[in-house]
Design an enzyme around this catalytic site. Structure first.
Site, PDB file in Angstrom:
ATOM      1  N   GLY A   8     -54.261  54.174  15.949  1.00  0.00           N
ATOM      2  CA  GLY A   8     -55.722  55.058  16.514  1.00  0.00           C
ATOM      3  C   GLY A   8     -56.750  56.041  15.608  1.00  0.00           C
ATOM      4  O   GLY A   8     -56.086  57.028  15.463  1.00  0.00           O
ATOM      5  N   ASP A   9     -57.569  55.902  14.943  1.00  0.00           N
ATOM      6  CA  ASP A   9     -58.469  56.835  13.968  1.00  0.00           C
ATOM      7  C   ASP A   9     -57.784  57.185  13.241  1.00  0.00           C
ATOM      8  O   ASP A   9     -57.966  58.537  12.435  1.00  0.00           O
ATOM      9  CB  ASP A   9     -59.078  57.803  15.440  1.00  0.00           C
ATOM     10  CG  ASP A   9     -59.312  57.298  16.447  1.00  0.00           C
ATOM     11  OD1 ASP A   9     -60.168  56.144  16.166  1.00  0.00           O
ATOM     12  OD2 ASP A   9     -59.464  57.855  17.117  1.00  0.00           O
ATOM     13  N   CYS A  25     -54.836  43.226  22.845  1.00  0.00           N
ATOM     14  CA  CYS A  25     -55.786  42.650  22.107  1.00  0.00           C
ATOM     15  C   CYS A  25     -56.979  42.710  23.725  1.00  0.00           C
ATOM     16  O   CYS A  25     -56.374  42.207  25.034  1.00  0.00           O
ATOM     17  CB  CYS A  25     -56.126  41.471  22.073  1.00  0.00           C
ATOM     18  SG  CYS A  25     -57.406  40.964  21.592  1.00  0.00           S
ATOM     19  N   MET A  49     -54.265  42.457  12.365  1.00  0.00           N
ATOM     20  CA  MET A  49     -55.083  42.599  12.661  1.00  0.00           C
ATOM     21  C   MET A  49     -56.300  40.972  12.660  1.00  0.00           C
ATOM     22  O   MET A  49     -56.435  40.517  10.902  1.00  0.00           O
ATOM     23  CB  MET A  49     -56.222  43.276  11.887  1.00  0.00           C
ATOM     24  CG  MET A  49     -56.361  44.698  12.805  1.00  0.00           C
ATOM     25  SD  MET A  49     -57.022  46.298  11.167  1.00  0.00           S
ATOM     26  CE  MET A  49     -56.972  46.430   9.825  1.00  0.00           C
ATOM     27  N   GLN A  86     -46.429  38.312  14.800  1.00  0.00           N
ATOM     28  CA  GLN A  86     -47.034  39.420  16.225  1.00  0.00           C
ATOM     29  C   GLN A  86     -47.647  37.796  17.499  1.00  0.00           C
ATOM     30  O   GLN A  86     -48.504  37.292  16.792  1.00  0.00           O
ATOM     31  CB  GLN A  86     -48.165  40.113  16.275  1.00  0.00           C
ATOM     32  CG  GLN A  86     -49.090  40.399  17.565  1.00  0.00           C
ATOM     33  CD  GLN A  86     -49.443  42.081  17.351  1.00  0.00           C
ATOM     34  OE1 GLN A  86     -51.182  40.664  17.355  1.00  0.00           O
ATOM     35  NE2 GLN A  86     -50.403  42.811  17.999  1.00  0.00           N
ATOM     36  N   GLY A 136     -55.180  50.626  11.263  1.00  0.00           N
ATOM     37  CA  GLY A 136     -55.395  49.821  11.240  1.00  0.00           C
ATOM     38  C   GLY A 136     -56.910  49.572  10.757  1.00  0.00           C
ATOM     39  O   GLY A 136     -56.875  49.251   9.085  1.00  0.00           O
ATOM     40  N   ARG A 137     -58.410  50.008  10.481  1.00  0.00           N
ATOM     41  CA  ARG A 137     -59.458  49.670   9.832  1.00  0.00           C
ATOM     42  C   ARG A 137     -59.636  50.242   9.052  1.00  0.00           C
ATOM     43  O   ARG A 137     -60.232  49.979   8.252  1.00  0.00           O
ATOM     44  CB  ARG A 137     -60.672  50.429  11.010  1.00  0.00           C
ATOM     45  CG  ARG A 137     -60.991  49.338  12.404  1.00  0.00           C
ATOM     46  CD  ARG A 137     -61.875  50.082  13.665  1.00  0.00           C
ATOM     47  NE  ARG A 137     -60.442  50.956  13.757  1.00  0.00           N
ATOM     48  CZ  ARG A 137     -61.679  51.945  14.746  1.00  0.00           C
ATOM     49  NH1 ARG A 137     -62.376  51.319  15.645  1.00  0.00           N
ATOM     50  NH2 ARG A 137     -60.859  52.665  15.303  1.00  0.00           N
TER      51      ARG A 137
HETATM   52  C1  LIG Z   1     -60.974  43.230  13.933  1.00  0.00           C
HETATM   53  C2  LIG Z   1     -59.601  43.767  14.637  1.00  0.00           C
HETATM   54  C3  LIG Z   1     -58.447  43.027  14.257  1.00  0.00           C
HETATM   55  C4  LIG Z   1     -57.533  43.225  15.457  1.00  0.00           C
HETATM   56  N1  LIG Z   1     -56.798  42.428  15.200  1.00  0.00           N
HETATM   57  C5  LIG Z   1     -55.901  42.929  16.536  1.00  0.00           C
HETATM   58  C6  LIG Z   1     -54.478  42.518  16.437  1.00  0.00           C
HETATM   59  O1  LIG Z   1     -54.300  41.037  15.896  1.00  0.00           O
HETATM   60  N2  LIG Z   1     -53.029  42.603  17.016  1.00  0.00           N
HETATM   61  C7  LIG Z   1     -53.000  44.242  17.189  1.00  0.00           C
HETATM   62  O2  LIG Z   1     -51.792  44.329  17.764  1.00  0.00           O
HETATM   63  N3  LIG Z   1     -53.892  44.775  16.819  1.00  0.00           N
HETATM   64  C8  LIG Z   1     -55.632  44.338  16.272  1.00  0.00           C
HETATM   65  N4  LIG Z   1     -56.301  45.395  16.365  1.00  0.00           N
HETATM   66  C9  LIG Z   1     -55.607  46.697  16.816  1.00  0.00           C
HETATM   67  C10 LIG Z   1     -55.702  47.487  15.822  1.00  0.00           C
HETATM   68  O3  LIG Z   1     -54.221  46.941  15.376  1.00  0.00           O
HETATM   69  C11 LIG Z   1     -54.851  49.200  15.797  1.00  0.00           C
HETATM   70  O4  LIG Z   1     -54.482  49.167  16.950  1.00  0.00           O
HETATM   71  C12 LIG Z   1     -56.901  49.314  16.046  1.00  0.00           C
HETATM   72  O5  LIG Z   1     -58.592  49.324  15.215  1.00  0.00           O
HETATM   73  C13 LIG Z   1     -56.988  50.557  16.152  1.00  0.00           C
HETATM   74  O6  LIG Z   1     -56.292  51.495  14.885  1.00  0.00           O
HETATM   75  P1  LIG Z   1     -57.617  52.141  13.889  1.00  0.00           P
HETATM   76  O7  LIG Z   1     -58.498  53.135  14.373  1.00  0.00           O
HETATM   77  O8  LIG Z   1     -56.639  52.854  12.399  1.00  0.00           O
HETATM   78  O9  LIG Z   1     -58.189  50.928  13.261  1.00  0.00           O
HETATM   79  C14 LIG Z   1     -57.005  44.666  15.389  1.00  0.00           C
HETATM   80  C15 LIG Z   1     -58.018  46.197  15.178  1.00  0.00           C
HETATM   81  C16 LIG Z   1     -59.825  45.681  14.779  1.00  0.00           C
HETATM   82  C17 LIG Z   1     -60.674  46.998  14.304  1.00  0.00           C
END
Ligand SMILES: Cc1cc2nc3c(=O)[nH]c(=O)nc-3n(C[C@H](O)[C@H](O)[C@H](O)COP(=O)(O)O)c2cc1C
Length: 324
Positions: free
Chosen positions: A186-187, A85, A1, A55, A208-209
């Site tokens: 996601g989520d 993105c 991220m 990436q 991710g988060r």
């Molecule tokens: C602060 C932040 C930065 C992110 N940067 C990237 C990134 O550089 N490349 C990418 O593929 N996804 C990025 N994402 C998306 C996450 O990989 C993920 O797909 C998205 O947050 C949903 O998953 P989650 O609910 O587990 O967070 C980012 C998300 C956040 C919140």
């Protein structure tokens, strides 16, 4: 991220257990080709992070192929393409999620990269650009045919950004129709959600988060998968993690303290300020759901020196409850 999962953070998360693959922050293909110092730093990793995917983002097939070769030369196990993105700064250059709006261009990128390198080329995409263009199922098939070795789908559109919820039915449908591995994103905010989503027919899930809030989420999910109770994380564990993160960032002192190179357009900041900024960025996630988390967030955000930051962390996590 982007801005979050630097090599120090990734190492610490991996040390807690339960983590399979780690992926770097997205890195500009253009920056790699031009040898911009800061871009190269985003792509840095250590051996303990393996297997590691770097990436990259960009929209030009030739440049993406050249950048993939650089990534391969850096020893990465996988080169991943960002087609997710939604940030205008990225998307307006035909990169990130806007590549999903140009399927033939996206296919050209994957085909060129697959010809250029031996390591697997993977793709991270969203459900689509907006509700009228939810083309992930078609595009996933197209990039599979173009040579992608695996695909990860975040079940939201670019227009949704992070609102609403991820469409895991769509992710499962894609996983069902492709031959290559499909990962969902996601989520997955707590360990049980990770386990639930794993049962949806995907090869794996990307967290991710959730990992920014709780770096033990993967270890806890592994506990549940093995039939154990998910490990408990104490306040001291959480404090220790932050201390270790600061220490690891401190080890990067030499690198960050060097004078800016001629081709480096980012403003020079002191190493301490860089660490403070990093902890503030993580703090906005890490303090969520924590008792009195807003106090910690305020304390972190108002600390203007590294000792003050460390004191704020020590007081919150290691001092008696009454002082919090
Ligand atoms: C602060 C932040 C930065 C992110 N940067 C990237 C990134 O550089 N490349 C990418 O593929 N996804 C990025 N994402 C998306 C996450 O990989 C993920 O797909 C998205 O947050 C949903 O998953 P989650 O609910 O587990 O967070 C980012 C998300 C956040 C919140």
């Amino acid at each position: 991220m982007a801005g979050m999962t630097d090599t120090a953070f990734r190492r610490l998360v991996k040390r807690q257990g339960g983590c399979g693959l780690v992926v770097t922050e997205m890195v500009s293909a253009e920056g790699l080709i031009r040898g911009i110092d800061r871009t190269l730093e985003y792509a840095e990793y250590t051996e303990e992070e393996r297997p590691i995917a770097i990436q990259i983002f960009g929209g030009d097939p030739e440049k993406m192929a050249a950048a993939a070769q650089i990534v391969e030369g850096m020893g990465a196990d996988i080169v991943d393409v960002n087609m997710g993105c939604p940030v205008p700064k990225i998307a307006k250059h035909n990169a990130g999620c806007s590549l999903m709006r140009e399927p033939s261009q996206a296919v050209g990128v994957i085909a060129a990269m697959s010809r250029a390198v031996q390591i697997p080329v993977t793709v991270k995409m969203r459900a689509g650009w907006n509700d009228d263009e939810r083309n992930a199922p078609t595009l996933a098939r197209m990039v599979e045919d173009a040579g992608a070795a695996a695909i990860a789908v975040h079940g939201r559109t670019a227009a949704q950004s992070y609102s609403g919820s991820a469409d895991w039915d769509l992710v499962a449908r894609i996983a069902d129709t492709l031959t290559i591995p499909v990962f969902g994103s996601g989520d997955c905010i707590d360990a049980r959600q990770v386990i639930e989503k794993l049962a949806s027919g995907v090869e794996g899930v990307l967290v991710g988060r959730g990992v920014l809030r709780n770096p033990w989420i993967l270890a806890q999910a592994a506990d549940i998968a093995a039939g154990r109770r998910p490990r408990e994380v104490t306040l001291e564990d959480r404090g220790t993690f932050l201390r270790q993160y600061i220490d690891l960032l401190g080890d990067e002192r030499v690198r960050e303290a060097r004078p800016p190179a001629v081709n480096d357009h980012a403003p020079a900041i002191s190493h301490d300020r860089w660490v403070i900024n990093k902890i503030r960025a993580l703090g906005s996630w890490y303090t969520k759901g924590l008792d009195n988390g807003s106090h910690l967030r305020t304390a972190i955000n108002s600390a203007e020196s590294l000792p003050a930051l460390q004191a704020a962390i020590d007081t919150f996590f290691f001092a008696p409850v009454t002082s919090r």
